[in-house]
Design a protein around this motif. Structure first.
Motif, mmCIF file in Angstrom:
data_model
loop_
_atom_site.group_PDB
_atom_site.id
_atom_site.type_symbol
_atom_site.label_atom_id
_atom_site.label_comp_id
_atom_site.label_asym_id
_atom_site.label_seq_id
_atom_site.Cartn_x
_atom_site.Cartn_y
_atom_site.Cartn_z
ATOM 1 N N TYR A 22 -12.200 -7.863 3.405
ATOM 2 C CA TYR A 22 -11.488 -8.836 4.239
ATOM 3 C C TYR A 22 -12.483 -9.865 4.792
ATOM 4 C CZ TYR A 22 -6.860 -6.608 4.504
ATOM 5 O OH TYR A 22 -5.604 -6.141 4.219
ATOM 6 N N HIS B 250 -7.199 -1.695 7.853
ATOM 7 C CA HIS B 250 -6.912 -2.560 6.705
ATOM 8 C C HIS B 250 -5.834 -3.613 7.005
ATOM 9 C CE1 HIS B 250 -7.330 -3.667 2.529
ATOM 10 N NE2 HIS B 250 -6.060 -3.435 2.257
ATOM 11 N N HIS C 7 0.835 -1.211 0.000
ATOM 12 C CA HIS C 7 0.000 0.000 0.000
ATOM 13 C C HIS C 7 0.867 1.258 0.000
ATOM 14 C CE1 HIS C 7 -2.160 -3.308 2.052
ATOM 15 N NE2 HIS C 7 -3.108 -2.963 1.202
ATOM 16 N N HIS D 195 -7.534 0.041 1.468
ATOM 17 C CA HIS D 195 -6.516 -0.483 0.555
ATOM 18 C C HIS D 195 -5.983 0.595 -0.389
ATOM 19 C CE1 HIS D 195 -4.418 -3.213 -2.153
ATOM 20 N NE2 HIS D 195 -4.968 -2.533 -3.139
ATOM 21 N N GLU E 135 -10.717 -3.784 -0.937
ATOM 22 C CA GLU E 135 -10.761 -5.233 -0.708
ATOM 23 C C GLU E 135 -11.709 -5.553 0.439
ATOM 24 O OE1 GLU E 135 -6.047 -5.862 -1.861
ATOM 25 O OE2 GLU E 135 -6.647 -5.576 0.208
HETATM 26 ZN ZN LIG Z 1 -4.761 -4.069 0.678
#
Ligand SMILES: [Zn+2]
Length: 250
Positions: free
Chosen positions: A182, A124, A41, A226, A180
């Motif tokens: 998770y 994240h 990232h 993200h 994203e």
């Molecule tokens: Zn990520």
């Protein structure tokens, strides 16, 4: 393992109007430490977007610990001091070191929060940091267990506890920028989901925003964060701001 050089950058980001308000009410700035760096990232961008965004409404004295390059198993000398968290009102974890499996090292990090009662804001990849280890010290601090994520998409966010103060200003129809999802294997009993999103693969709902009571210490978490676009989204920056304020208890 070779330790990388510890780099501290202390930045106080204050608007003059905010300073005046804070002085007027005699409040001290919140002392916040951001721990960031590692894989996958754009941490330089994320850190400036977050500090500038939160400082628009909140008087914060920021300390930034950005190290580890793009590695996945960095160890910081910073945690050698058992009182590492003590100088701060809150610690923001936005790091990504999935492959570090040193149990005593990871315990020092969780214990730093527990012993000093210092709250956390976890973002994240902090949830996939120390993912490869069996021991649960870090996951108990986070309030969730996650080891993988779904593809990037624009995910609808359903508010499960819309009246929670950390969700102040988050619209009930928020859809994330490309991010994203998770997969949450376990929401720990000490944690409460504030919002969920649904997997486009299997239709299951996963907590994406939550709060955790880590043995009396407040933790606010989100698995989003993200992409740079997410950190450009005013809804996301407001979410971080409200979670930050709630966790710091101010
Ligand atoms: Zn990520």
């Amino acid at each position: 393992m070779k330790f990388l050089r510890v780099l501290f950058l202390t930045a106080t980001v204050l608007g003059s109007a905010l300073t005046a308000v804070a002085d007027h009410h005699g409040k001290k700035p919140i002392k916040a430490l951001i721990i960031t760096g590692g894989c996958c990232h754009n941490y330089h961008f994320q850190t400036s977007a977050m500090t500038e965004g939160i400082s628009k409404t909140t008087d914060v004295n920021w300390t930034i610990l950005h190290e580890g390059g793009t590695s996945k198993d960095h160890q910081s000398e910073f945690y050698e001091d058992p009182n590492w968290a003590k100088p701060y009102d809150i610690v923001v974890h936005n790091e990504c070191f999935a492959h570090n499996v040193d149990e005593s090292y990871i315990k020092k990090i969780a214990d730093g929060h527990k012993n000093a009662g210092v709250p956390g804001l976890v973002i994240h990849c902090a949830m996939h940091t120390y993912r490869d280890i069996e021991a649960n010290d870090w996951r108990k601090f986070l309030g969730v267990t996650s080891k993988r994520h779904d593809h990037q998409s624009n995910y609808a966010v359903k508010l499960e506890k819309p009246n929670h103060p950390a969700l102040k200003g988050t619209p009930k129809d928020w859809v994330t920028p490309k991010d994203e999802l998770y997969i949450i294997e376990k929401l720990w009993p000490s944690a409460t989901a504030l919002a969920t999103s649904v997997s486009e693969k299997d239709g299951k709902a996963h907590p994406v925003i939550w709060v955790n009571d880590f043995e009396g210490t407040r933790v606010f978490g989100t698995t989003y964060g993200h992409s740079d676009d997410t950190f450009r989204d005013p809804v996301f920056i407001n979410l971080l701001t409200q979670g930050f304020i709630w966790a710091a208890g101010k």
